[in-house]
Enzyme design. Structure first.
Site, PDB file in Angstrom:
ATOM      1  N   THR A  27       0.793  -1.234   0.000  1.00  0.00           N
ATOM      2  CA  THR A  27       0.000   0.000   0.000  1.00  0.00           C
ATOM      3  C   THR A  27       0.825   1.284   0.000  1.00  0.00           C
ATOM      4  OG1 THR A  27      -0.207  -0.249   2.404  1.00  0.00           O
ATOM      5  CG2 THR A  27      -2.035  -1.044   1.060  1.00  0.00           C
TER       6      THR A  27
ATOM      7  N   HIS B 277       8.911   0.363   5.743  1.00  0.00           N
ATOM      8  CA  HIS B 277       9.379   1.205   6.837  1.00  0.00           C
ATOM      9  C   HIS B 277      10.047   0.348   7.901  1.00  0.00           C
ATOM     10  CE1 HIS B 277       5.820  -0.129   9.035  1.00  0.00           C
ATOM     11  NE2 HIS B 277       5.051   0.315   8.056  1.00  0.00           N
TER      12      HIS B 277
ATOM     13  N   HIS C 139       8.855  -2.987   9.116  1.00  0.00           N
ATOM     14  CA  HIS C 139       8.988  -4.179   8.271  1.00  0.00           C
ATOM     15  C   HIS C 139      10.328  -4.876   8.447  1.00  0.00           C
ATOM     16  CE1 HIS C 139       5.892  -1.978   5.744  1.00  0.00           C
ATOM     17  NE2 HIS C 139       5.348  -3.162   5.866  1.00  0.00           N
TER      18      HIS C 139
ATOM     19  N   LYS D 173      -6.589  -3.845  11.811  1.00  0.00           N
ATOM     20  CA  LYS D 173      -7.182  -2.593  11.327  1.00  0.00           C
ATOM     21  C   LYS D 173      -8.566  -2.404  11.951  1.00  0.00           C
ATOM     22  CE  LYS D 173      -3.668  -2.060   8.628  1.00  0.00           C
ATOM     23  NZ  LYS D 173      -2.957  -3.220   9.157  1.00  0.00           N
TER      24      LYS D 173
ATOM     25  N   ARG E 248      -9.432  -0.521   4.486  1.00  0.00           N
ATOM     26  CA  ARG E 248      -8.444   0.268   3.773  1.00  0.00           C
ATOM     27  C   ARG E 248      -8.994   0.787   2.457  1.00  0.00           C
ATOM     28  NH1 ARG E 248      -2.997  -3.432   4.170  1.00  0.00           N
ATOM     29  NH2 ARG E 248      -2.454  -2.967   6.313  1.00  0.00           N
TER      30      ARG E 248
ATOM     31  N   GLN F   1      -5.235 -15.629   1.472  1.00  0.00           N
ATOM     32  CA  GLN F   1      -3.885 -15.819   2.005  1.00  0.00           C
ATOM     33  C   GLN F   1      -3.579 -17.298   2.174  1.00  0.00           C
ATOM     34  OE1 GLN F   1      -2.371 -13.096   4.976  1.00  0.00           O
ATOM     35  NE2 GLN F   1      -1.224 -14.744   5.957  1.00  0.00           N
TER      36      GLN F   1
ATOM     37  N   ASP G  14      -0.383 -10.996  14.281  1.00  0.00           N
ATOM     38  CA  ASP G  14      -1.779 -10.884  13.851  1.00  0.00           C
ATOM     39  C   ASP G  14      -2.090 -11.772  12.653  1.00  0.00           C
ATOM     40  OD1 ASP G  14      -0.246  -9.462  12.063  1.00  0.00           O
ATOM     41  OD2 ASP G  14      -1.577  -7.736  11.948  1.00  0.00           O
TER      42      ASP G  14
ATOM     43  N   LYS H 206       5.036   1.992  19.303  1.00  0.00           N
ATOM     44  CA  LYS H 206       5.196   1.052  18.203  1.00  0.00           C
ATOM     45  C   LYS H 206       6.508   1.313  17.485  1.00  0.00           C
ATOM     46  CE  LYS H 206       2.566  -1.046  14.420  1.00  0.00           C
ATOM     47  NZ  LYS H 206       1.337  -0.990  13.617  1.00  0.00           N
TER      48      LYS H 206
ATOM     49  N   LYS I  12       7.750   4.402  14.809  1.00  0.00           N
ATOM     50  CA  LYS I  12       6.844   5.544  14.811  1.00  0.00           C
ATOM     51  C   LYS I  12       7.469   6.692  15.598  1.00  0.00           C
ATOM     52  CE  LYS I  12       3.316   3.724  12.598  1.00  0.00           C
ATOM     53  NZ  LYS I  12       2.879   4.240  11.296  1.00  0.00           N
ATOM     54  N   THR I  13       7.436   7.886  15.042  1.00  0.00           N
ATOM     55  CA  THR I  13       7.948   9.063  15.722  1.00  0.00           C
ATOM     56  C   THR I  13       6.877  10.138  15.702  1.00  0.00           C
ATOM     57  OG1 THR I  13       8.822  10.160  13.744  1.00  0.00           O
ATOM     58  CG2 THR I  13      10.239   8.515  14.808  1.00  0.00           C
TER      59      THR I  13
END
Length: 427
Positions: A43, A48, A51, A85, A89, A174, A195, A230, A233-234
């Protein structure tokens, strides 16, 4: 490739494993060259920091002689994975997904060797888009229990906010991916985030029913920082692997500013330095960890952006400190330059009378007076956003009072954001 022990032992020592479906069976499967896969969300046109754990897991697999497959969810991305989620999405076009796929493969190729079929990069759109719906329901859908699907964590979470029929199909697709890879590539191990457990188990069941083979699943823990945030994340958003989205300097700074409590853990997860060397750091604390943080930041930046860029940003980050020495016995397996010499006197300076520090100066006042911020309120905002540093350490408390304890070699080095640096000469 000359590695000792087993890859499962390596992953376990480095903190990669949360759950395994059949530990003994998986050990046996991996005792010979095997095939494994991880799926990646398409997506965005960049992966990032969040991953990195699955990417490094694939690299470890390859280093131990196994064949990794990276699956780009181009087909499932047309639907959207409901896992983790709270809402559906935005669906993407084929052109968007194909562009993202090209970018993501280039990033993976920085770490994974795709030459001569040593690893594969596949897009599940290649086999999912052409499926005929009625045949799929008859051939695959009949093996799935709706009651069991609704018990999966990924579906239970979404039932509270609304799960549509498109997303409900995701587990089937999947599972079909895993079955397809088992049939076509003899891939019998799927790895993924915690998850994904229900989806992985569904694939294992489908492979057993359709192919009569035993497959395996392994999930990674959710990586959070010591503060509970997490990973990756910033205040400014995600830390991307793409240099266009997150500059190599900011990428380096993310790692060099990790919490002291995370240094050893992240060195194990996100570098290939020997675990024995990293374990030797477990008793270090405070300033003793600063060289270790620099090595962590250098190693991860070198892996993602190349050694030349890593050395460039490392030198730029060290420019605030004059000469920087890292003792050769600290993580000797690292290729980081051990000595960086910078003339600190060349930096812009501002004189501060020594007696001003006797009672202490609020840190936001000092940034304002030194000319790094246009007002005290701007200095407060800078500190709150994590962009203010003293002597290379991020200021985490807006109420910090600067005293003589902060003086090193007759000065205090202040940094605002990426480019503004001021040497406060105390006399």
């Amino acid at each position: 490739m000359g590695k000792t022990g087993t890859v499962l032992g390596e992953l376990e020592r480095r903190g990669f494993i949360e759950q395994v479906t059949d530990r003994d069976g998986l050990e046996e499967y991996l005792s010979h060259p095997a095939v494994c896969y991880v799926g990646f969300d398409p997506t965005a046109d960049s992966l990032h920091v969040g991953h990195l754990l699955p990417i490094f897991a694939l690299v470890h697999m390859q280093r131990y002689g196994h064949r990794p497959i990276a699956i780009l969810g181009g087909g499932t991305g047309l639907i959207g994975d409901p896992s983790g989620k709270t809402e559906m999405r935005k669906l993407m076009t084929r052109d968007e997904l194909e562009h993202n796929a090209r970018c993501i493969k280039d990033q993976l190729a920085q770490l994974i060797d795709f030459s001569d079929g040593k690893a594969l990069f596949l897009n599940n759109a290649d086999w999912l888009v052409e499926l005929k719906y009625i045949e799929f329901l008859r051939d695959i859908g009949r093996h799935f229990s709706v009651n069991r699907m609704l018990a999966a964590e990924s579906y239970r979470q979404r039932l509270e906010t609304g799960l549509n029929f498109i997303e409900f199909n995701y587990m089937l697709l999947q599972a079909y991916d895993f079955y397809y890879l088992a049939r076509e590539y003899d891939c019998l191990l799927q790895m993924g985030g915690r998850d994904q457990w229900g989806n992985i188990v569904a694939g294992i069941d489908l492979i057993k029913k359709k192919l009569g083979k035993q497959a395996y699943g392994l999930t990674f823990p959710l990586v959070t920082t010591a503060s509970g945030a997490k990973m990756g994340k910033t205040a400014q958003g995600a830390v991307w692997l793409s240099p266009e989205r997150t500059s190599p300097f900011d990428f380096y700074q993310y790692w060099v500013n990790v919490d002291d409590r995370d240094v050893v853990r992240f060195l194990k997860m996100f570098t290939f330095l020997p675990v024995e060397e990293i374990d030797a750091l477990s008793s270090l604390e405070g300033e003793e960890l600063i060289p270790c943080k620099r090595i962590l930041a250098y190693e991860v930046t070198a892996l993602i952006h190349g050694k030349d860029k890593a050395e460039e940003v490392y030198r730029a980050a060290c420019s605030a400190f004059g000469t920087v020495d890292i003792a050769p016995d600290i993580l000797p397996g690292s290729s980081i330059p051990r000595r960086i010499e910078v003339d600190k006197k060349e930096m812009p300076s501002w004189n501060l009378p020594k007696d001003r520090l006797e009672e202490g100066i609020p840190v936001y006042d000092l940034f304002y007076e030194a000319g790094l911020c246009e007002s005290k309120s701007a200095a407060r905002r800078l500190i709150a956003q994590g962009g203010a540093y003293i002597n290379g350490e991020r200021i985490r408390d807006i109420n910090t009072v600067v005293t003589g304890e902060f003086v090193k070699d007759g000065s205090i080095v202040l940094k605002a954001g990426k480019k503004k640096i001021k040497r406060v000469v105390v006399a």
